[in-house]
Design a protein around this motif. Sequence first.
Motif, PDB file in Angstrom:
ATOM      1  N   ASP A  58       0.830  -1.208   0.000  1.00 19.57           N
ATOM      2  CA  ASP A  58       0.000   0.000   0.000  1.00 19.57           C
ATOM      3  C   ASP A  58       0.867   1.261   0.000  1.00 19.57           C
ATOM      4  O   ASP A  58       0.546   2.241  -0.681  1.00 19.57           O
ATOM      5  CB  ASP A  58      -0.944   0.019   1.206  1.00 19.57           C
ATOM      6  N   GLU A  71       0.823   4.147  -2.770  1.00 19.00           N
ATOM      7  CA  GLU A  71       0.536   5.527  -2.359  1.00 19.00           C
ATOM      8  C   GLU A  71       1.608   6.480  -2.865  1.00 19.00           C
ATOM      9  O   GLU A  71       1.304   7.552  -3.391  1.00 19.00           O
ATOM     10  CB  GLU A  71       0.444   5.618  -0.834  1.00 19.00           C
ATOM     11  N   THR A 100       1.176   9.568  -5.455  1.00 21.18           N
ATOM     12  CA  THR A 100       1.325  10.891  -4.852  1.00 21.18           C
ATOM     13  C   THR A 100       2.446  11.720  -5.468  1.00 21.18           C
ATOM     14  O   THR A 100       2.281  12.917  -5.706  1.00 21.18           O
ATOM     15  CB  THR A 100       1.582  10.751  -3.334  1.00 21.18           C
TER      16      THR A 100
END
Length: 167
Positions: free
Chosen positions: A109, A113, A117
């Motif tokens: 995860d 992310e 991002t």
Amino acid sequence: METAARGETVDWDALFDGYRATVDYPGCMFYRPLMERYPQAKVILTVRDPDKWYESAHSTIYPAGRPDDLPAPPPSLAEHMRMVSRLVWDGHFGGRFADRAHAIQVFQDHIEEVKQTVPAERLLVYEVREGWAPLCAFLDVPVPDEPFPRTNSRPEFYDMLRRFATE
């Protein structure tokens, strides 16, 4: 990092005075505020096989990441280890790093992310086995005339811990 670990405002310039980068935990947990503070900074996201990552972390940094697990670590190292334990093992992994499936999911995860991002022009998704070429190209520096270092093996890690424990 202790200030950041407590969720307080951090003077990143003071913290990184004399440094040009941060690597791994706990610094990687603060990539968002660091990107904001240093908008020209590049992010290198190292990736690897999740199962191999877990085996390595579970047999090295996880058991060594708690000051009670080393015989009388020096006070400064013990304090750092307590901060890392709070922030990484209890915080990022929710106190469930020993749960292999949970830890691997958190690992994956985090990777996703960061990919979602960080702007593509600031991000290198990098596997260490790739060596110098992609790393140097991303950082716009020449490739060194020496072999890519292959260090941080489990025996080297355990030797480092023994040295810390006897200092």
